[in-house]
Design an enzyme around this catalytic site. Structure first.
Site, PDB file in Angstrom:
ATOM      1  N   LYS A   1       1.262   4.173  -2.945  1.00  0.00           N
ATOM      2  CA  LYS A   1       0.934   5.580  -2.701  1.00  0.00           C
ATOM      3  C   LYS A   1       2.145   6.479  -2.958  1.00  0.00           C
ATOM      4  O   LYS A   1       2.005   7.614  -3.427  1.00  0.00           O
ATOM      5  CB  LYS A   1       0.423   5.763  -1.271  1.00  0.00           C
ATOM      6  CG  LYS A   1      -0.935   5.123  -1.019  1.00  0.00           C
ATOM      7  CD  LYS A   1      -2.028   5.717  -1.889  1.00  0.00           C
ATOM      8  CE  LYS A   1      -3.412   5.224  -1.518  1.00  0.00           C
ATOM      9  NZ  LYS A   1      -4.484   5.816  -2.337  1.00  0.00           N
TER      10      LYS A   1
ATOM     11  N   TYR B   1       0.843  -1.201   0.000  1.00  0.00           N
ATOM     12  CA  TYR B   1       0.000   0.000   0.000  1.00  0.00           C
ATOM     13  C   TYR B   1       0.881   1.255   0.000  1.00  0.00           C
ATOM     14  O   TYR B   1       0.690   2.163  -0.815  1.00  0.00           O
ATOM     15  CB  TYR B   1      -0.899  -0.016   1.233  1.00  0.00           C
ATOM     16  CG  TYR B   1      -1.814   1.174   1.361  1.00  0.00           C
ATOM     17  CD1 TYR B   1      -3.024   1.219   0.686  1.00  0.00           C
ATOM     18  CD2 TYR B   1      -1.478   2.263   2.166  1.00  0.00           C
ATOM     19  CE1 TYR B   1      -3.868   2.307   0.806  1.00  0.00           C
ATOM     20  CE2 TYR B   1      -2.320   3.355   2.293  1.00  0.00           C
ATOM     21  CZ  TYR B   1      -3.516   3.378   1.611  1.00  0.00           C
ATOM     22  OH  TYR B   1      -4.345   4.461   1.722  1.00  0.00           O
TER      23      TYR B   1
END
Lengths: 77, 248
Positions: B156, B152
């Site tokens: 990002k 994740y």
């Protein structure tokens, strides 16, 4: 090797915080030195991959010991 | 109120519009006068959004941004735009030794590659008006590590970098591109973590000086970045995290 011994062996092999700890069926895993969020995540991932059962961190934390955790695994299989 | 802070008559594409921050943005932008192009995976949730959203002229597109063919289909359906915010996101908390490439690829497909594909479609077809704005929903996880959160966080970080790169590429057409690095916002995506009783949860909560965020907190900032009020901002990343990242 009993089923419980095999489960504890799997926990020790897959969770770095337990690698050098003495773990019995009634040991509170959270009492192991180095038990942290990564250890809890690793326990969840190991149980999911090895037993096909998804436990939450809350369930593992509440059960606390290998024998209680294994009881939940068996009940969910 | 300065008219620059309005989205009146602007057409804004919102990806991930059926849940969490994306849904809040769609509703809030509509209240601010925008025509919303809402893209989401669930037809049922799109219908719920349709019933709740205010104003008229909106359109609703069903697409699973984890699937390349559906991203292409979405790109073809996009009308002429004044703004785009990429809110579609997927989370995974898994230590690397239990993860695999397929799971990590899925996170990147939704969080990063779908943004790339949508921007490519917008740019190639000239569907973004001059002076338009693009916003990517990034995360403090792009810069701060948490156990098991590498896929994740990396996706990002890529998204924040994409904002800077696209700011440079699209500046000749006066299209602005910025990202928002949000801390933990209470949404359906973060619900499992918030209810997990994870050992890190209590410590994590204490890092948020103002508590965890609400989707509305982020939607207000997103509106600013999509409005003419931020006309001199591009290539930037704004952190909104209730004080999470200001401490040691």
């Amino acid at each position: 090797m009993t089923i419980m011994e095999n489960f504890i062996k799997g926990l020790k092999e897959n969770i770095d915080a337990l690698e050098n700890a003495e773990i019995r069926p009634d040991t509170n895993l959270a009492s192991a030195a180095g038990w942290d969020s990564l250890a809890a995540l690793s326990a969840m991932a190991f149980i999911a991959s090895e037993y096909g059962v998804n436990l939450t961190a809350r369930e593992i934390s509440a059960a606390a010991t290998p024998e209680k955790i294994f009881e939940i695994i068996q009940s969910k299989k | 109120m300065d008219a620059a802070f309005s989205l009146k008559d602007k057409t804004i594409l919102v990806s991930g519009a059926t849940s969490g921050i994306g849904r809040e943005c769609a509703l809030y932008f509509a209240q601010a006068g925008a025509k919303v192009v809402a893209a989401g995976r669930s037809a049922e949730k799109l219908d719920e959004l349709k019933a709740e959203i205010s104003g008229g002229g909106h359109c609703f597109i069903q697409a699973d941004l984890g699937e390349v063919c559906e991203i292409e289909s979405l790109a073809n359906s996009i009308p002429q735009l004044d703004g785009f915010i990429h809110c579609a996101g997927a989370d995974m908390r898994m230590p690397i030794k239990f993860s695999d490439r397929a799971a990590e690829r899925k996170i990147f497909e939704v969080n990063y590659f779908s943004a790339v594909e949508i921007v490519r479609a917008i740019v190639k077809s000239r569907k973004m008006a001059r002076g338009g704005a693009i916003v990517f929903m990034s995360s403090v996880s792009a810069n701060f590590a948490n156990a098991g959160h590498f896929a994740y966080g990396n996706s990002k970080a890529a998204l924040s970098a994409l904002a800077r790169e696209m700011a440079v590429e699209l500046a000749p057409r006066k299209i602005r591109v910025n990202s928002i690095s949000a801390g933990l916002v209470e949404t359906p995506m973060t619900k499992a973590f918030l209810e997990s009783d994870s050992p890190e949860l209590e410590a994590d909560r204490k890092k948020y000086l103002l508590g965890y965020g609400k989707a509305a907190d982020v939607a207000r900032l997103a509106l600013f970045l999509l409005s003419d009020a931020s006309a001199w901002m591009t290539g930037g990343d704004i952190t909104i995290d209730g004080g999470y990242s200001c401490q040691k």
